[in-house]
Design an enzyme around this catalytic site. Sequence first.
Site, PDB file in Angstrom:
ATOM      1  N   GLU A 271      -7.294   9.814  10.017  1.00 48.17           N
ATOM      2  CA  GLU A 271      -6.227   9.226   9.211  1.00 48.17           C
ATOM      3  C   GLU A 271      -4.930   9.964   9.502  1.00 48.17           C
ATOM      4  O   GLU A 271      -4.922  11.196   9.567  1.00 48.17           O
ATOM      5  CB  GLU A 271      -6.488   9.349   7.699  1.00 48.17           C
ATOM      6  N   GLU A 325      -2.142  -0.832  -0.866  1.00 43.17           N
ATOM      7  CA  GLU A 325      -3.252  -1.163  -1.755  1.00 43.17           C
ATOM      8  C   GLU A 325      -2.816  -0.968  -3.211  1.00 43.17           C
ATOM      9  O   GLU A 325      -2.719   0.159  -3.696  1.00 43.17           O
ATOM     10  CB  GLU A 325      -4.461  -0.300  -1.421  1.00 43.17           C
ATOM     11  N   LYS A 328      -4.923   1.217  -5.881  1.00 38.50           N
ATOM     12  CA  LYS A 328      -5.309   2.583  -5.560  1.00 38.50           C
ATOM     13  C   LYS A 328      -4.749   3.540  -6.600  1.00 38.50           C
ATOM     14  O   LYS A 328      -3.599   3.411  -7.036  1.00 38.50           O
ATOM     15  CB  LYS A 328      -4.787   2.947  -4.162  1.00 38.50           C
TER      16      LYS A 328
END
Length: 467
Positions: A271, A325, A328
């Site tokens: 990531e 998102e 989240k």
Amino acid sequence: MAAAQYLLLQLPLFLFLLILLNPLITVYGVGINYGTLGNNLPSPKKVAQLLQSTLIDKVKIYDTNPEILQAFSNTGIDLIVAVENYHVANISSDVSTADEWLASRVVPFIPATSIVAICVGNEYLTTDDEKLEPKKLFQAMQNVHAVLVARGLDRKIKVTTPHSMAVLASSFPPSGSTFALNLMPTMTSIVGFLADTGAPFMVNAYPYFAYRDNPGTISLEYALLGNATHGVRDPKGYVYGNMLDAQIDAIRSAITALGFGNRTIEITVSESGWPSKGDHGDIAATPQNAKTYNTRLIERAQSYRGTPMKPKDKIEIFVFALFNENKKEGSVSERNFGIFNGDGSKVYEVDLSCQFCSNGGTFGFGEKVSGGGARGPSVWCIAKPHADEKVLQAVLDFCCGPGGVDCREIYESGDCFEPNKLLAHASYAMNNYYQMHGRNYWNCDFKGTGLVTFSDPSYGTCRYPQQ
């Protein structure tokens, strides 16, 4: 002519076979993280169809969502799936539990869906959840691998686990980095396992957080992967023009400090990204900074460039993330790492298109893709966007030589000469060979460089034959 004028006669047969059959050749592309903590996201099927027209050739998800696994079947895109943190303890209990998990979550979707790795947990060792026991992680990884071995899947599917940078006692200077003392026994077991099984060490690395928390001491350009004017000098003489390279080498030093310096262990950035929006006062999280960072990150992923400690070691990178998102938890920035909004609109312009993809290389969730992924009688074979060029050249020479393909259209006076790129010429030759031999899926393999597509790759006056 960049490619087709070189026939197999100019390439020794043994060299062709070595290139085409060598199982150690690795294809490097751009990966992306596909999170689903939103209530306004496009369907997995639509995401899978549209990603086929981009530079993205690997997608990492955080579970084994069956809708996603089904959507990515027969797309030519590799998928990395995960055992959720809360399920690690169960998997660690015994091999039969791991086998039940694999049999129900993964096996039904292969080989149509190309699953190449299983991440056991995510930042498991540095989570705040006190219920997660470190020793369970290694046991779970062993059990999943044992099941893959028993099923003959361990060569195709690797087992690993992504770590945060918090597994380090310190990350600077890179050459002096070690793992946190309390994690060393577990990390020694995990790193040894990765070395023995040929799986990568995954790290989630975010220069953004370091800059956000220390804007007075860290240069923005250094954090944004720019070539910092003077760079940051390590006591052992390494000079770092950007923070990500320093973070990668810090992990490398910690692995060496455990005694694995003479073992081959690839490092993957599982990531990395930059948010376009943050909490009040977060001056780092802006669309422009996010665009700059992710554009450079994608270029970095494609550059085949190593780090100051290992200049020749290629680093695989997964951009975080595909979507904002909205469900989240955490700070505003946590919900705004996406390149795309939930409705499919772009948060900012980042070029993910590839010049020679099955639908012409355009990408956007509001656009209609030619062919729409429909599975009808029309089907073609093209080269994967990031296929190894040595393999592609060997494939091209074979097709246009002993393979019997008529390659006149990709000669300089042919309708398919432009774009004068190896990828384009190989795609044309591969498709002709595929059509000639009855369109069997194995006739579009070409040592993993071929991709079957249901969208006509023809363009302009260049027409791709059909059976």
